[in-house]
Each structure stands twice: as structure tokens, then as C-alpha cells.
Design a protein around this motif. Structure first.
Motif, PDB file in Angstrom:
ATOM      1  N   ARG A   1       6.878  96.419  -6.623  1.00  0.00           N
ATOM      2  CA  ARG A   1       6.945  97.880  -6.713  1.00  0.00           C
ATOM      3  C   ARG A   1       7.008  98.334  -8.173  1.00  0.00           C
ATOM      4  O   ARG A   1       7.728  97.763  -8.978  1.00  0.00           O
TER       5      ARG A   1
ATOM      6  N   GLU B   1       4.090 101.487   2.850  1.00  0.00           N
ATOM      7  CA  GLU B   1       5.024 100.579   2.164  1.00  0.00           C
ATOM      8  C   GLU B   1       5.287  99.347   3.028  1.00  0.00           C
ATOM      9  O   GLU B   1       5.324  98.219   2.531  1.00  0.00           O
TER      10      GLU B   1
ATOM     11  N   VAL C   1      17.561  96.906  -2.683  1.00  0.00           N
ATOM     12  CA  VAL C   1      16.917  96.400  -1.469  1.00  0.00           C
ATOM     13  C   VAL C   1      16.302  95.026  -1.721  1.00  0.00           C
ATOM     14  O   VAL C   1      16.333  94.147  -0.852  1.00  0.00           O
TER      15      VAL C   1
ATOM     16  N   THR D   1       1.734 104.744  -2.982  1.00  0.00           N
ATOM     17  CA  THR D   1       2.563 105.377  -1.964  1.00  0.00           C
ATOM     18  C   THR D   1       3.229 106.607  -2.585  1.00  0.00           C
ATOM     19  O   THR D   1       2.563 107.538  -2.986  1.00  0.00           O
TER      20      THR D   1
ATOM     21  N   GLU E   1       4.573 103.715  -6.852  1.00  0.00           N
ATOM     22  CA  GLU E   1       5.339 104.832  -6.297  1.00  0.00           C
ATOM     23  C   GLU E   1       5.416 105.994  -7.293  1.00  0.00           C
ATOM     24  O   GLU E   1       6.356 106.083  -8.080  1.00  0.00           O
TER      25      GLU E   1
ATOM     26  N   ILE F   1      17.232 102.104  -5.801  1.00  0.00           N
ATOM     27  CA  ILE F   1      17.057 101.712  -4.395  1.00  0.00           C
ATOM     28  C   ILE F   1      16.224 100.441  -4.299  1.00  0.00           C
ATOM     29  O   ILE F   1      16.574  99.492  -3.585  1.00  0.00           O
ATOM     30  N   ASN F   2      15.125 100.403  -5.027  1.00  0.00           N
ATOM     31  CA  ASN F   2      14.227  99.244  -4.978  1.00  0.00           C
ATOM     32  C   ASN F   2      14.942  97.957  -5.383  1.00  0.00           C
ATOM     33  O   ASN F   2      14.788  96.906  -4.743  1.00  0.00           O
TER      34      ASN F   2
ATOM     35  N   PHE G   1       6.097 105.565   4.309  1.00  0.00           N
ATOM     36  CA  PHE G   1       6.912 104.439   4.759  1.00  0.00           C
ATOM     37  C   PHE G   1       6.003 103.399   5.415  1.00  0.00           C
ATOM     38  O   PHE G   1       6.182 102.187   5.236  1.00  0.00           O
TER      39      PHE G   1
ATOM     40  N   ARG H   1      10.186 105.692   0.122  1.00  0.00           N
ATOM     41  CA  ARG H   1      11.483 105.024   0.123  1.00  0.00           C
ATOM     42  C   ARG H   1      12.593 105.887   0.697  1.00  0.00           C
ATOM     43  O   ARG H   1      13.564 105.389   1.249  1.00  0.00           O
TER      44      ARG H   1
ATOM     45  N   ILE I   1      15.094 106.082  -7.363  1.00  0.00           N
ATOM     46  CA  ILE I   1      14.153 105.305  -6.545  1.00  0.00           C
ATOM     47  C   ILE I   1      14.148 103.854  -7.030  1.00  0.00           C
ATOM     48  O   ILE I   1      14.149 102.910  -6.233  1.00  0.00           O
TER      49      ILE I   1
ATOM     50  N   GLU J   1       4.522  95.595   1.786  1.00  0.00           N
ATOM     51  CA  GLU J   1       5.602  94.656   1.486  1.00  0.00           C
ATOM     52  C   GLU J   1       5.431  93.337   2.232  1.00  0.00           C
ATOM     53  O   GLU J   1       5.517  92.258   1.640  1.00  0.00           O
TER      54      GLU J   1
END
Length: 287
Positions: A251, A160, A269, A138, A181, A265-266, A157, A143, A262, A164
């Protein structure tokens, strides 16, 4: 290390080209797809075909029958496909309003529907052998959605999202789905700026319309400053292949420029996602 049958898309340049070489040198059997192998990609196809353990297939990613035939050919010859690397991608920039429906459709056909075509074709064989790895390439833009890369980000997106949910659906069947990513690297795609079709829309944005060019120039400078190496992405693909089944991360970020945030964020989340699965009675899928 057991030798695997590896299918890689988008191998005429960039990450795919490097991955095909890097995976093949380890002794895995690589099926490398690209289109127009007797036309504009003839030289690339010939060069890659000369590499030991590599077979080049002419595949049109946007055509169901072409993808289906390619997968059937490999399984008929090898008996299985152990690894699918959905690497092929297409990028287009500009103010979002300048994208026609055709532009958006073209982007999603390559970046979302094409990977799904391959996934649909390989899953039955992987379920039957109770083992397999699907790597979907991706982007950091999968993200976060930067201005002027809005539609590209939307397509990433989408991939992803497919990856997921599927990761948790098939993990107990012995199949790993992993998202890779990458950030900005000096590949053929990053060096060719393609803008959306309705250029006349730019006029209504005044000075704002100049920002996409500034953004691409800034990205180019960052690539030069950080000396990013696309081989890092090929190496990340190899690492995922070599990792033990069931222990591969969902990821993997490969981005020396913006990768830290990034990755942040991963991680954030992932914590909340786990709570959500548990809340909706699916906590067992986290095991």
C-alpha cells in the motif's frame, strides 16, 4: 531503466491523464484507455494520441469483450504488458438508503469488476514472463467508510480486498500487486458531485440529508487550503514502476490531508495480518 509496456485505464482526465503523460515522457510505451473516443472524449483522445509514446484505445470497461480485445491487441503488437494501472473510477454520494440496486451495481461494475476484467486478462502473460506489476488505485475510503460515501467506500473496500489477497498469491510468480490510496484532489471526479437515484428518500432524513453537501463543501475547502496536487498521484505511480521487483510496498498512501491516519491504519493492520497468515500456515508468503 528498462522501457516497459504500460496499460492505464481512465485516462481522459484526472490521475489517469497525468499518469499517461508522466509515464510516456520517461520513454515507456503507454496504452491509454478511455471510452467514446469518437464522441464526448474525442478531443481528449486526440490530444493524448499526439503525445509521444502514447496510443489511445477505446475501451468500455464494463464490457468483457471490449477489455479482452484491448489486452489481446496490446500483447499481439508488443508481446507483453509489463504494467497495468487500474485507475478508472466512479463516485456517487448520498444517504445509503437512497442508492438503488442499479446504483450499487454501476459503482461496483466500474470500481471492482472492471479492474478484475483487466487483471484476469493480463495475468496469464505476466505469469508466462514471470514478471509484471499491477497497480490498483483505490482511496482512503478503501480503508475507512465515511457516512454518505458508504457505497463508494464499499466498492473501494472490494478492490482493496481483491488486491491484498492477490498480492500474496502471485508475488512468488514474479508479479507485484500494489495498492495506491489517494486522498482528496482537485480532479474532474471530485468536482462533479453525483447523487444516488432515489432522491425522495432524503426527505425522510430531515436535516441529516443536508450533511452530504456540507461534506463536499468541506472537502473542497480542504483541497484549497492544502493545495493538493493530483500530479503527486502520477508521481507515485512512476515510483512504483521504477521500484525493484519484489520490493514494492503493498500500500502507498498519497494524501496530504488525512494520509497520516490512513497510513497508521495500514501499518497496524499489516502487523496483525502477518500474524494471521502465519497462524493459518501461510507465513512463507510474507517472505
Amino acid at each position: 531503466m528498462s522501457k516497459k509496456i504500460v496499460l492505464i485505464t481512465g485516462t481522459n482526465s484526472g490521475f489517469g491523464w497525468l499518469a499517461a503523460h508522466s509515464v510516456a515522457v520517461l520513454g515507456h510505451k503507454v496504452y491509454a484507455t478511455m471510452r467514446d473516443t469518437e464522441g464526448k472524449n474525442a478531443d481528449k483522445a486526440q490530444a493524448l494520441s499526439a503525445v509521444e509514446n502514447v496510443t489511445v484505445l477505446d475501451v468500455t470497461l464494463t464490457d468483457d469483450r471490449s477489455v479482452e480485445q484491448a489486452v489481446k491487441t496490446i500483447i499481439s503488437k508488443e508481446g507483453s504488458i509489463d504494467v497495468l494501472v487500474n485507475n478508472a473510477g466512479f463516485s456517487m454520494h448520498g444517504v445509503a438508503e437512497s442508492f438503488t440496486t442499479g446504483d450499487v451495481r454501476a459503482m461496483f461494475d466500474v470500481n471492482v469488476f472492471a479492474p478484475w476484467r483487466f487483471i484476469k486478462q493480463v495475468l496469464p502473460a505476466m505469469r508466462k514472463q514471470q514478471e509484471g506489476l499491477i497497480i490498483n488505485v483505490t482511496s482512503g475510503f478503501g480503508r475507512i467508510s465515511f457516512p454518505f460515501a458508504t457505497v463508494y467506500a464499499a466498492s473501494k473496500f472490494g478492490l482493496e480486498g481483491l488486491s491484498e489477497g492477490l498480492h500474496y498469491e502471485v508475488k512468488r510468480l514474479g508479479i507485484d500487486v500494489a495498492i495506491l490510496e489517494p486522498g482528496a484532489f482537485p480532479t474532474e471526479m471530485s468536482q462533479k458531485t453525483v447523487y444516488a437515484s432515489e432522491q425522495s428518500v432524503f426527505e425522510g432524513y430531515g436535516a441529516i440529508a443536508e450533511i452530504p453537501d456540507k461534506m463536499m463543501a468541506a472537502v473542497g475547502e480542504l483541497i484549497q487550503t492544502h493545495k493538493t496536487n493530483p500530479q503527486d498521484v502520477a508521481d507515485a505511480i512512476i515510483k512504483l514502476i521504477d521500484t525493484e521487483k519484489g520490493k514494492r510496498p503493498l500500500r502507498t498512501v498519497v494524501d496530504p490531508i488525512t494520509g497520516k491516519y490512513i497510513d497508521t491504519i495500514n501499518k497496524a493492520v499489516a502487523v496483525q495480518f502477518g500474524k494471521g497468515l502465519t497462524m493459518f500456515g501461510m507465513g512463507e508468503l510474507l517472505a
